[in-house]
Design an enzyme around this catalytic site. Structure first.
Site, mmCIF file in Angstrom:
data_model
loop_
_atom_site.group_PDB
_atom_site.id
_atom_site.type_symbol
_atom_site.label_atom_id
_atom_site.label_comp_id
_atom_site.label_asym_id
_atom_site.label_seq_id
_atom_site.Cartn_x
_atom_site.Cartn_y
_atom_site.Cartn_z
ATOM 1 N N HIS A 67 0.838 -1.207 0.000
ATOM 2 C CA HIS A 67 0.000 0.000 0.000
ATOM 3 C C HIS A 67 0.870 1.253 0.000
ATOM 4 O O HIS A 67 0.721 2.142 -0.851
ATOM 5 C CB HIS A 67 -0.912 -0.027 1.232
ATOM 6 C CG HIS A 67 -1.783 1.178 1.400
ATOM 7 N ND1 HIS A 67 -3.121 1.179 1.084
ATOM 8 C CD2 HIS A 67 -1.512 2.435 1.854
ATOM 9 C CE1 HIS A 67 -3.635 2.369 1.331
ATOM 10 N NE2 HIS A 67 -2.681 3.147 1.813
ATOM 11 N N GLU A 68 1.793 1.334 0.951
ATOM 12 C CA GLU A 68 2.639 2.525 1.052
ATOM 13 C C GLU A 68 3.589 2.638 -0.135
ATOM 14 O O GLU A 68 3.929 3.749 -0.564
ATOM 15 C CB GLU A 68 3.411 2.514 2.373
ATOM 16 C CG GLU A 68 2.539 2.514 3.623
ATOM 17 C CD GLU A 68 1.565 3.686 3.694
ATOM 18 O OE1 GLU A 68 1.832 4.728 3.055
ATOM 19 O OE2 GLU A 68 0.535 3.551 4.383
ATOM 20 N N HIS A 93 1.831 4.543 -2.770
ATOM 21 C CA HIS A 93 1.938 5.992 -2.542
ATOM 22 C C HIS A 93 3.295 6.517 -3.034
ATOM 23 O O HIS A 93 3.379 7.537 -3.726
ATOM 24 C CB HIS A 93 1.842 6.300 -1.052
ATOM 25 C CG HIS A 93 0.455 6.276 -0.499
ATOM 26 N ND1 HIS A 93 -0.578 6.995 -1.025
ATOM 27 C CD2 HIS A 93 -0.049 5.615 0.585
ATOM 28 C CE1 HIS A 93 -1.680 6.788 -0.307
ATOM 29 N NE2 HIS A 93 -1.385 5.958 0.669
ATOM 30 N N HIS A 147 3.696 6.490 -6.826
ATOM 31 C CA HIS A 147 2.847 7.562 -7.348
ATOM 32 C C HIS A 147 3.575 8.902 -7.220
ATOM 33 O O HIS A 147 3.656 9.687 -8.174
ATOM 34 C CB HIS A 147 1.524 7.577 -6.572
ATOM 35 C CG HIS A 147 0.503 8.523 -7.112
ATOM 36 N ND1 HIS A 147 -0.729 8.711 -6.515
ATOM 37 C CD2 HIS A 147 0.514 9.368 -8.179
ATOM 38 C CE1 HIS A 147 -1.428 9.602 -7.206
ATOM 39 N NE2 HIS A 147 -0.696 10.023 -8.204
#
Length: 596
Positions: free
Chosen positions: A388-389, A392, A395
């Protein structure tokens, strides 16, 4: 799990903040220089008002200040987060907050002066000057909020009040992460287990129900003992949001916070409505969990533990890294290369330590690599948090690489899409490779828990937050009892008749840090819905969908977030993404029901 002192954590398991500043002295030098330059920038007041052609020069200087502030802030805040008990970084973190307020006050004239010109005059200026045209989108955003922009003197006053406005969040963070101490969990056999904010969830995932119950009651018992303090802190946060909304002539705090991303309030309301309609499916899942756990009464401390005990395995960090890379193969080699870089070259602060900020996040600045704070506890949820991180961080990497500084950030509304898309890809990869019935049950449960935790739970948070802010706007009492009763009733509404009405859960709102960033949490739910849609497109369509998705990742603030998502293939102004995600949840519940 042993929680070490910071000094005892292996350097290879920590993030490389030295890549930003080799030492604190260099940080102090940059801080002093920026403080001086901020004072100089204030002397530009009146330049734009006197000459429209000065817009690009002033904005160049403005974004230059903020770029430098971001670098200083990232270093100071992350040093503080790695050990909130370290007084050196407490001081630096406080200083950077004050400097941010000074820069805000020094630059408060910029927007009002630009908006002293008509739309037609600004459009003419853009045609005459290429650099003014470069800032055209920023000017467009200012014009969009023109009715909420005050004159320069008032803007300066509001900016100067920023230090006070940050106080509730600062107080909450120090109280929860540094000062809050919990008694040991004491089991019936006399065993004592140490409890911290960052290890609480690992206890809640324990197959031992006595451990879960002990952690639940110990943590919320301690929090409840300070309920009036937590209520006072949160009340302050609600009031500062109300103050800014009223000062800027917004109809509500929610309208103000959604306006930043140009997101219609109907998107928020549609989310609540769609999830309310789907609550019967949530109740079915709760009933399945109760059945599989074989309990007469299902309690709130039973909602995190895997329902297939045999699959409660651990994953060393090296194994987690390989799982992440395997799951991300559909994204292509370019994306994978950046994931490898992050996993191997100290983007990540991996393990809990005493005083470390709880939870996880990705951060960084235009002049640094991305960074990830984890509190890795070797369970499957930790693996999902890692991917998940990393979503980020990658991105941010693409956005920074593709965009100049002024357009390199991305709005909160799209912030959770890339991260959650990564989670969906991991779950798909695990389910695809699973032939064992028990393992499939375990993974289905984990996927359903992801829906529960993100789409349902974050929507419940969003509903609590909306109600709390409405109470504040209406002048209704915001006592600990009122807020706790509000939260308890919502919890019962979202979990349904098969969940016991544990009074302790009424205090959960007191430990949710995201409530101190008003109207943030709903975007987890909308982002989750968009991510489900995008991951499905990537897996089904391959390279064309990946290419469209990469355009989204590189978009930064070059478009409104809803338009960026449309470019990737998802329209969040319709109910379809949320409805489709909830339909998938229903299919997963049905499959799990059939297996158990």
């Amino acid at each position: 799990m042993e929680v070490k002192d910071r000094k005892d954590i292996d350097v290879k398991d920590t993030w490389n903040l030295e890549s930003i500043y080799a030492n604190n002295e260099l940080w102090e030098e940059d801080y002093a220089a920026l403080e001086k330059d901020a004072a100089e920038f204030a002397k530009l007041k009146g330049a734009i008002e006197a000459d429209v052609s000065k817009i690009p020069a002033v904005l160049d200087a403005y974004y230059g200040l903020h770029r430098r502030l971001s670098k200083l802030s990232v270093y100071a805040r992350m040093r503080f987060d790695q050990d909130t008990t370290d007084s050196t970084y407490q001081t630096m973190s406080a200083k950077i907050g004050s400097l941010g307020v000074k820069i805000g006050a020094a630059s408060a004239f910029v927007e009002p002066e630009i908006l002293s010109y008509s739309k037609e005059q600004l459009e003419a200026a853009e045609k005459e000057n290429e650099r003014t045209a470069y800032y055209g989108r920023k000017i467009e955003e200012m014009l969009r909020g023109q009715e909420h922009t005050l004159d320069a003197e008032k803007e300066e006053l509001l900016a100067a009040a920023g230090d006070m406005a940050e106080a509730p969040d600062d107080i909450f963070s120090v109280l929860m992460n540094a000062d809050m101490k919990y008694p040991d969990i004491v089991l019936e056999d006399g065993t004592h287990l140490p409890l911290t904010n960052s290890t609480y969830i690992s206890y809640m995932e324990s197959p031992d129900r006595a451990v879960r119950e002990g952690a639940f009651k110990t943590l919320y018992g301690q929090i409840a003992s300070l309920k009036n303090t937590f209520a006072a802190i949160y009340r302050g946060n609600l009031k500062q949001a109300k103050f800014y909304a009223q000062s800027r002539k917004y109809s509500s705090a929610r309208a103000m916070y959604l306006a930043d991303s140009n997101v219609p309030e109907s998107v928020y309301d549609n989310l609540l409505s769609a999830v309310h309609e789907a609550l019967p499916m949530m109740y079915r899942y709760v009933a399945v969990r109760k059945k599989v756990l074989g309990v007469d009464k299902l309690h709130m401390y039973d909602v995190y533990t895997p329902i297939v005990a045999a699959q409660n395995q651990t994953y060393e960090f090296e194994q987690a890294k390989q799982m992440v890379l395997e799951a991300l193969k559909p994204m292509g080699e370019d994306y994978l290369s950046h994931a490898r870089e992050g996993l191997e070259n100290r983007w990540i602060d991996i393990y809990p330590n005493k005083g470390k900020k709880g939870g996880a996040y990705s951060w960084g600045c235009y002049d640094s690599q991305p960074f990830i704070l984890l509190n890795y506890t070797k369970n499957l949820d930790s693996v999902f948090t890692l991917i998940h991180e990393m979503g980020h961080s990658i991105h941010s990497y693409y956005s920074i690489t593709a965009q100049d500084y002024a357009y390199s950030d991305y709005k909160i509304f799209v912030a959770e899409v890339a991260s959650t898309c990564n989670e969906c890809l991991l779950m798909h990869d695990l389910l695809k490779k699973t032939t064992d019935k028990e393992q499939r049950k375990y993974l289905l449960n984990h996927y359903l828990d992801s829906f529960k935790g993100t789409l349902f739970r974050q929507t419940m948070f969003a509903e609590f937050e909306k109600t709390a802010h409405d109470y504040c706007a209406q002048g209704k009492p915001l006592t600990a009892e009122a807020l706790s009763q509000m939260y308890l009733e919502l919890n019962q509404k979202y979990f349904g008749p098969d969940m016991e009405k544990d009074e302790e859960i009424a205090y959960e709102w007191m430990r949710i840090p995201h409530f101190y960033t008003p109207f943030y949490v709903y975007q987890y739910a909308t982002g989750y819905s968009a991510a489900v849609a995008l991951s499905a497109k990537i897996l089904k369509e391959g390279k064309p969908a990946v290419d469209a998705y990469m355009s989204f990742l590189k978009g930064g603030e070059s478009k409104d977030p809803i338009d960026l998502l449309k470019m990737a293939g998802v329209d969040m102004t319709t109910e379809k993404p949320v409805a489709d995600a909830l339909a998938l949840f229903g299919e997963l519940v049905a499959e799990l029901e059939a297996l158990v």
